[in-house]
Write an enzyme that holds these catalytic residues in place. Structure first.
Site, mmCIF file in Angstrom:
data_model
loop_
_atom_site.group_PDB
_atom_site.id
_atom_site.type_symbol
_atom_site.label_atom_id
_atom_site.label_comp_id
_atom_site.label_asym_id
_atom_site.label_seq_id
_atom_site.Cartn_x
_atom_site.Cartn_y
_atom_site.Cartn_z
ATOM 1 N N GLU A 118 -3.256 -1.121 15.668
ATOM 2 C CA GLU A 118 -4.549 -0.456 15.527
ATOM 3 C C GLU A 118 -5.566 -1.141 16.423
ATOM 4 O O GLU A 118 -5.330 -2.248 16.934
ATOM 5 C CB GLU A 118 -5.002 -0.459 14.062
ATOM 6 C CG GLU A 118 -4.161 0.452 13.185
ATOM 7 C CD GLU A 118 -4.665 0.563 11.764
ATOM 8 O OE1 GLU A 118 -4.203 1.470 11.055
ATOM 9 O OE2 GLU A 118 -5.512 -0.254 11.344
ATOM 10 N N HIS A 233 -16.574 5.135 10.442
ATOM 11 C CA HIS A 233 -15.283 5.404 11.060
ATOM 12 C C HIS A 233 -15.495 6.428 12.157
ATOM 13 O O HIS A 233 -16.111 7.470 11.942
ATOM 14 C CB HIS A 233 -14.275 5.922 10.038
ATOM 15 C CG HIS A 233 -12.860 5.810 10.508
ATOM 16 N ND1 HIS A 233 -12.357 6.584 11.535
ATOM 17 C CD2 HIS A 233 -11.844 5.001 10.124
ATOM 18 C CE1 HIS A 233 -11.095 6.256 11.744
ATOM 19 N NE2 HIS A 233 -10.760 5.294 10.902
ATOM 20 N N ARG A 278 -14.234 -0.577 16.088
ATOM 21 C CA ARG A 278 -14.754 0.660 15.498
ATOM 22 C C ARG A 278 -16.219 0.908 15.787
ATOM 23 O O ARG A 278 -16.622 2.049 16.014
ATOM 24 C CB ARG A 278 -14.520 0.638 13.982
ATOM 25 C CG ARG A 278 -13.097 0.926 13.590
ATOM 26 C CD ARG A 278 -12.940 0.978 12.091
ATOM 27 N NE ARG A 278 -11.569 1.337 11.749
ATOM 28 C CZ ARG A 278 -11.109 1.402 10.513
ATOM 29 N NH1 ARG A 278 -11.899 1.115 9.501
ATOM 30 N NH2 ARG A 278 -9.863 1.743 10.286
ATOM 31 N N HIS A 337 -17.881 4.803 6.249
ATOM 32 C CA HIS A 337 -16.505 4.549 5.840
ATOM 33 C C HIS A 337 -16.319 3.264 5.042
ATOM 34 O O HIS A 337 -15.577 3.239 4.067
ATOM 35 C CB HIS A 337 -15.635 4.499 7.095
ATOM 36 C CG HIS A 337 -14.180 4.270 6.844
ATOM 37 N ND1 HIS A 337 -13.405 5.171 6.146
ATOM 38 C CD2 HIS A 337 -13.347 3.251 7.195
ATOM 39 C CE1 HIS A 337 -12.155 4.718 6.084
ATOM 40 N NE2 HIS A 337 -12.105 3.551 6.699
ATOM 41 N N ARG A 372 -15.794 -4.782 10.344
ATOM 42 C CA ARG A 372 -14.452 -5.019 9.794
ATOM 43 C C ARG A 372 -13.365 -4.664 10.805
ATOM 44 O O ARG A 372 -13.379 -3.594 11.412
ATOM 45 C CB ARG A 372 -14.254 -4.179 8.528
ATOM 46 C CG ARG A 372 -12.850 -4.287 7.941
ATOM 47 C CD ARG A 372 -12.739 -3.457 6.684
ATOM 48 N NE ARG A 372 -12.820 -2.032 6.934
ATOM 49 C CZ ARG A 372 -11.773 -1.214 7.025
ATOM 50 N NH1 ARG A 372 -10.555 -1.683 6.908
ATOM 51 N NH2 ARG A 372 -11.952 0.082 7.211
#
Length: 498
Positions: A118, A233, A278, A337, A372
């Site tokens: 990811e 997100h 992100r 998110h 995060r």
């Protein structure tokens, strides 16, 4: 055994039925635990919606130190290195624990765990179950274990307040079910209530994710930290639904590209491209939308054709919206998110108020910093469940004081969501934040959702810089790294990060 028959000198109340609450209740064995969930066990939690997986340094080319370094890089200067390394080191043991409980993680042909990639991870370290159904599979595993644990009893009710004893310690909860309010005394309370994305009009979170645990802690006087850091997100599916379905970040890890309606790459010229952190990707998409572009996640071709087996959750969400990802690009936009801030806790998950602990998204452990790293959330909840169980040291409650009048959970929620969406979103500036504080503050005394929203807006107004998920168009540069510490009485001056 009935919840009211247990000796409050022994009982621990855990509030929340997601990965953090369930794993904490299991880890507290053999101490008696009352698990209080607002929804039936296994429902209404963000855990069940988690598509990505659990980050864990399981590969031969990986290590806890590499995982921690990636976490620090994503955290934009506010991740605490010792916390990142401690939690990363727990990853393999936690995966083994879940396997021992029966978690059906995906495996390669040789039987080894299948590891995915990811954004912002330097190694393939994402452990998944059912492709993009990891949260649901882990939740099912933990629910089954809880139902078979004789030391845990489950009470279906909404917690409306925290009990205090004459020494000022938290001494249980006030709960409500079917219109009846009742007390559950305890020697300690662990908040595992999840996040607050439901305070935004565009969110991937369950409707009940409005920060109730943060409100409970704030009204008890607990210190909150970094409330301004809300992660958006980047690839929520823009199909007119509330909450918005999510297209997992793992799709970009497997080659999906972000394009506009002309086919141009949205992230062209930006470091990291489609696999940037992100916050970077969310801003890239937001800015494209502000320019009048339409943004799509392009999975057309082999990836889209394989989605029903490799990413069945996203494939089903697309099908329900009339999208064929093998032949059609998926319209996406950023949506609230995950919340990196929350109740400030120490190495054992203890808050600043005696008897009150926090685990999972409701807490601020020092792991996530300002942004995060993908798939670190389930890992954090699992790790701190063990840290809390090992370190919980709360004396029996003294004389318990009368509880306070109940507060509204969110009767003005529609108006609050509109304010947060337009004034406290992906890109922020002083005028909008000041207006948000002015609109939300009068509601905060009696409405928990407004209290939490006002704390986010106030903290965002006080942080006059851009860092991680907090982006100020009027302060685009970084200042020295600092945490923002907050109480329900107001926002304190930012404290220099240690």
């Amino acid at each position: 055994m009935n919840a009211f028959s247990r000796n409050p000198a022994d009982r621990v109340v855990v509030v929340g039925g997601g990965v953090a609450g369930l794993s904490t209740a299991l880890r507290l064995a053999p101490r008696p635990v009352t698990l209080v969930t607002a929804s039936p066990l296994g429902l209404g939690t963000a855990t069940g919606w988690a598509q990505g997986g659990i980050a864990s340094a399981m590969g031969a080319d990986d290590s806890a130190s590499l995982h921690a370094a990636d976490t620090e890089a994503a955290g934009a200067g506010l991740t605490e290195p010792d916390v990142a390394l401690r939690i990363a080191a727990e990853g393999p043991r936690l995966i083994d624990w879940l396997v021992s409980l029966g978690a059906p993680f995906d495996r390669s042909e040789d039987g080894a765990l299948a590891l995915g990639l990811e954004a912002a991870h330097s190694r393939r370290r994402i452990v998944r179950a059912g492709g993009d159904s990891t949260g649901a599979r882990v939740l099912e595993t933990l629910v089954a274990a809880v139902l078979n644990a004789p030391w845990i009893e489950v009470v279906s009710a909404a917690v409306t307040d925290l009990l205090r004893d004459e020494a000022g310690a938290v001494a249980g909860v006030v709960a409500e079910s079917d219109g009846a309010r009742f007390r559950i005394p305890a020697r300690a309370v662990v908040l595992a209530t999840g996040g607050l994305g439901g305070l935004y009009a565009s969110t991937t979170n369950p409707p009940g994710a409005t920060g109730r645990g943060i409100a409970l802690a704030a009204r008890a006087g607990a210190t909150l930290r970094d409330m301004e850091f809300v992660q958006f997100h980047p690839t929520a599916i823009a199909a007119g639904r509330d909450p918005m379905p999510l297209a997992t970040e793992a799709l970009r890890g497997e080659g999906a590209r972000l394009i506009d309606e002309t086919g141009a790459a949205v992230m062209a010229g930006i470091a990291g491209g489609d696999l940037a952190p992100r916050d970077v990707v969310a801003r890239g998409i937001f800015q494209a939308l502000q320019r009048g572009r339409t943004v799509y996640l392009d999975t057309r071709g082999a990836l889209g054709a394989a989605m029903p087996t490799r990413f069945p959750t996203v494939a089903a969400l697309c099908a329900s919206a009339g999208i064929n990802p093998a032949t059609q690009a998926i319209p996406v936009r950023p949506a609230a998110h995950y919340h990196m801030g929350g109740v400030k806790v120490d190495a054992h998950g203890a808050s600043s108020v005696p008897g009150l602990y926090a685990c999972g998204e409701v807490s601020s452990t020092g792991l996530h910093g300002a942004n995060r790293l993908a798939s670190n959330s389930l890992l954090e909840g699992l790790a701190y469940a063990g840290f809390i169980a090992d370190g919980l040291d709360a004396p029996p409650p003294r004389r318990i004081l009368p509880d306070t009048a109940p507060r509204r959970a969110g009767s003005e929620l529609a108006a609050i969501r509109a304010v947060m969406e337009t004034k406290v979103g992906v890109v922020r500036e002083e005028a909008g934040l000041s207006a948000a504080v002015a609109e939300l503050s009068p509601l905060a005394e009696t409405c928990d959702a407004a209290l939490v929203a006002s704390l986010i807006a106030s903290s965002a107004l006080s942080r006059q810089e851009s860092r991680g998920a907090h982006w100020r168009s009027d302060h685009p540069h970084q200042a020295p790294a600092r945490h923002t510490e907050t109480t329900s009485a107001g926002v304190a001056a930012p404290a220099l990060a240690e």
